[in-house]
Design an enzyme around this catalytic site. Structure first.
Site, PDB file in Angstrom:
ATOM      1  N   LYS A 117       4.246   0.507  18.830  1.00  0.00           N
ATOM      2  CA  LYS A 117       3.248   0.637  17.753  1.00  0.00           C
ATOM      3  C   LYS A 117       2.073   1.474  18.237  1.00  0.00           C
ATOM      4  CE  LYS A 117       2.828  -0.941  13.527  1.00  0.00           C
ATOM      5  NZ  LYS A 117       3.941  -1.246  12.631  1.00  0.00           N
TER       6      LYS A 117
HETATM    7  P1  NAD Z   1      -1.063   1.208   2.843  1.00  0.00           P
HETATM    8  O1  NAD Z   1      -2.194   1.623   3.689  1.00  0.00           O
HETATM    9  O2  NAD Z   1      -0.241   2.219   2.129  1.00  0.00           O
HETATM   10  O3  NAD Z   1      -1.567   0.149   1.737  1.00  0.00           O
HETATM   11  C1  NAD Z   1      -2.255  -1.013   2.076  1.00  0.00           C
HETATM   12  C2  NAD Z   1      -2.704  -1.668   0.797  1.00  0.00           C
HETATM   13  O4  NAD Z   1      -3.343  -2.904   1.084  1.00  0.00           O
HETATM   14  C3  NAD Z   1      -3.732  -0.858   0.007  1.00  0.00           C
HETATM   15  O5  NAD Z   1      -3.539  -1.087  -1.374  1.00  0.00           O
HETATM   16  C4  NAD Z   1      -5.062  -1.473   0.459  1.00  0.00           C
HETATM   17  O6  NAD Z   1      -6.108  -1.267  -0.473  1.00  0.00           O
HETATM   18  C5  NAD Z   1      -4.653  -2.927   0.534  1.00  0.00           C
HETATM   19  N1  NAD Z   1      -5.484  -3.744   1.400  1.00  0.00           N
HETATM   20  C6  NAD Z   1      -5.842  -3.522   2.685  1.00  0.00           C
HETATM   21  N2  NAD Z   1      -6.604  -4.516   3.140  1.00  0.00           N
HETATM   22  C7  NAD Z   1      -6.709  -5.408   2.117  1.00  0.00           C
HETATM   23  C8  NAD Z   1      -7.366  -6.648   1.943  1.00  0.00           C
HETATM   24  N3  NAD Z   1      -8.083  -7.189   2.926  1.00  0.00           N
HETATM   25  N4  NAD Z   1      -7.240  -7.264   0.750  1.00  0.00           N
HETATM   26  C9  NAD Z   1      -6.532  -6.740  -0.262  1.00  0.00           C
HETATM   27  N5  NAD Z   1      -5.879  -5.581  -0.151  1.00  0.00           N
HETATM   28  C10 NAD Z   1      -5.983  -4.915   1.008  1.00  0.00           C
HETATM   29  O7  NAD Z   1      -0.132   0.282   3.794  1.00  0.00           O
HETATM   30  P2  NAD Z   1       1.417  -0.035   3.626  1.00  0.00           P
HETATM   31  O8  NAD Z   1       2.189   1.009   4.336  1.00  0.00           O
HETATM   32  O9  NAD Z   1       1.696  -0.345   2.185  1.00  0.00           O
HETATM   33  O10 NAD Z   1       1.529  -1.353   4.510  1.00  0.00           O
HETATM   34  C11 NAD Z   1       1.177  -2.626   3.988  1.00  0.00           C
HETATM   35  C12 NAD Z   1       1.682  -3.693   4.950  1.00  0.00           C
HETATM   36  O11 NAD Z   1       3.100  -3.589   5.080  1.00  0.00           O
HETATM   37  C13 NAD Z   1       1.123  -3.587   6.366  1.00  0.00           C
HETATM   38  O12 NAD Z   1       0.999  -4.891   6.895  1.00  0.00           O
HETATM   39  C14 NAD Z   1       2.214  -2.846   7.117  1.00  0.00           C
HETATM   40  O13 NAD Z   1       2.187  -3.127   8.497  1.00  0.00           O
HETATM   41  C15 NAD Z   1       3.454  -3.436   6.447  1.00  0.00           C
HETATM   42  N6  NAD Z   1       4.647  -2.601   6.540  1.00  0.00           N
HETATM   43  C16 NAD Z   1       4.681  -1.337   6.033  1.00  0.00           C
HETATM   44  C17 NAD Z   1       5.873  -0.591   6.082  1.00  0.00           C
HETATM   45  C18 NAD Z   1       5.983   0.770   5.476  1.00  0.00           C
HETATM   46  O14 NAD Z   1       7.111   1.271   5.343  1.00  0.00           O
HETATM   47  N7  NAD Z   1       4.913   1.400   5.056  1.00  0.00           N
HETATM   48  C19 NAD Z   1       7.005  -1.143   6.687  1.00  0.00           C
HETATM   49  C20 NAD Z   1       6.940  -2.434   7.203  1.00  0.00           C
HETATM   50  C21 NAD Z   1       5.752  -3.162   7.106  1.00  0.00           C
END
Ligand code: NAD
Length: 435
Positions: A117
């Site tokens: 990571k």
């Molecule tokens: P992103 O940055 O595209 O979106 C994050 C979202 O969460 C946004 O809408 C943001 O406004 C919101 N957010 C952030 N902090 C917040 C809070 N305190 N309260 C409410 N909303 C909040 O991120 P993503 O890629 O969608 O990832 C989201 C989660 O999924 C993360 O934990 C990431 O590690 C996990 N994840 C992502 C992927 C991927 O393919 N992108 C894969 C596995 C896991």
């Protein structure tokens, strides 16, 4: 905090004990149940390598230094793999924990990668201040994130080119940033999650996390809660790379998404939000807040809604002990990485609340990344349908295995999933004489 001897080299060097994290807590319990020697459990927990770096970036005529950390946890089963997170609060321990989760996720879902990571501390609010900008400007934020990634990729080009660590998107990064890594390496297999059309991109990669998460949510609804999806309700925290396609997938199966929050606001409609309308509103405003088709709601309100499924798909540690105690959802599907704290998990275990752990619920992304990596090496690209089928099959098969282990050993699904993953990693480490 009670004094104890340093458990890992990193703790000794940093002269600080790693906070109690959920993966260490779960791995230690799994290791004990499997009867592994304590020193072997420590080897499983300890990261292989952690690097702290600075990324000096020239942004709009100024030099900005970002602090970052690369954690390479375990490569017994394949190259270190894991996303790049840009956030204001990343730390060494958080990045290490996320790398460890990747090791477990890949092992559980039978993906031939290890766990890594990157965390880069980018504080957009401070960037607005520094460059004297208001109001919110997505183009400005894109300049910052792309520049940070471009300079980071220059520093780590050789690591990526050797496929020693293969990055992907995480919070704060997406296909555009991955395209910038490709620009630096010109090697399609050096990075996954690349934008459509970029050499080695994979149809369906962008939506794959959501596809896998929706699949397991629908199975839990039907098989665990005995609920017809068209009667079911979901509350969703986060409307980013994962949350947006997830809302669409679930809505297309007839599920009612009754509430969504993001960093800037939230919206609630008890009989179900119009997801297409919400996406349109998000496209114009970059937030779900202010959506005319719902009433405002905040995170605390969303987390306490009486829904069938609560899906945290945003930041980590949002479901603490007290939140878990007051939760009225019938089940939690962890789309985000480690959204529940150790205290929250303990409450869930006491309440016997069904939880689909992150290492299963959001594994669709890394399963598709495996296909993107292998097709980049072979130049034979699977179709979007094939990608989705493999995502569902791998999650489905390992969900079944974890569920039957949980039933036979009287474990939670989270404990059983971690136990399966630990067994797989340990077996290869033994076979390769790494332990
Ligand atoms: P992103 O940055 O595209 O979106 C994050 C979202 O969460 C946004 O809408 C943001 O406004 C919101 N957010 C952030 N902090 C917040 C809070 N305190 N309260 C409410 N909303 C909040 O991120 P993503 O890629 O969608 O990832 C989201 C989660 O999924 C993360 O934990 C990431 O590690 C996990 N994840 C992502 C992927 C991927 O393919 N992108 C894969 C596995 C896991």
């Amino acid at each position: 905090m009670a004094e104890r001897a340093a458990r890992t080299e990193m703790e000794a060097v940093l002269q600080a004990a790693e906070p109690v994290t959920r993966s260490v807590w779960l791995m230690e319990r799994a290791g004990e149940r499997l009867g592994l020697p304590v020193e072997h459990i420590h080897e499983l927990v300890a990261p292989q390598e952690v690097t702290v770096f600075r990324v000096p970036c020239k942004i709009l005529g100024q030099v900005v230094n970002f602090w970052g950390c690369l954690a390479l946890h375990n490569s017994a089963r394949g190259p270190f793999k894991g996303g790049i997170r840009l956030a204001p609060d990343v730390t060494i321990w958080e990045t290490t924990e996320l790398a460890r989760l990747m090791t477990l996720k890949c092992a559980l879902c039978d993906v031939e990668f290890g766990g890594g990571k990157t965390g880069i501390r980018v504080d957009m609010a401070r960037m607005y201040e520094r460059f004297g900008r208001t109001p919110r400007d997505l183009a400005f934020e894109k300049i910052i994130s792309l520049d940070a990634i471009e300079y980071f990729a220059q520093q780590y080009r050789d690591v990526f080119l050797k496929h020693h660590y293969i990055p992907a998107p995480d919070m704060g990064t997406g296909p555009d940033e991955m395209a910038f890594i490709y620009n630096e390496t010109l090697d399609p297999a050096s990075v996954t999650g690349k934008a459509e059309g970029v050499h080695g991109w994979l149809p369906g990669r962008k939506e794959s996390t959501a596809v896998g998460c929706a699949y397991v949510t629908l199975r839990v609804l039907q098989e665990t809660l005995g609920r017809d999806p068209v009667e079911a309700t979901v509350a969703l925290q986060g409307f980013g790379n994962v949350g947006r396609p997830l809302a669409l997938e679930l809505a297309s199966a007839g599920v009612r998404i009754v509430a969504v929050t993001d960093l800037y606001g939230g919206t609630h409609h008890p009989s179900g939000l119009d997801v297409d309308g919400l996406l349109e509103h998000f496209g114009e405003t970059a937030t779900v807040g202010g959506f005319p088709g719902g009433e405002p709601i905040d995170n605390a309100g969303l987390l306490a809604l009486p829904v069938d499924v609560l899906i945290p798909a945003a930041a980590g540690d949002v479901i603490t002990g007290p939140v878990a105690g007051q939760l009225r959802a019938r089940c939690v599907v962890e789309a985000a990485n480690m959204p529940t704290t150790v205290e929250g998990m303990t409450v869930f275990e006491q309440r016997e609340l069904p939880v689909v752990p992150d290492i299963l619920a959001n594994a669709g992304g890394v399963i598709a990344s495996m296909l993107e990596y292998s097709s980049s090496l072979s130049a034979i690209k699977p179709t979007q349908t094939e990608v989705y089928d493999i995502v569902r099959r791998k999650i489905g098969e390992n969900f079944d295995l974890a569920r039957s282990l949980a039933a036979s050993e009287n474990l939670s699904l989270t404990q059983a999933s971690v136990e399966l993953a630990v067994q797989r990693v340990y077996g290869v480490m033994k076979g390769r004489r790494m332990i």
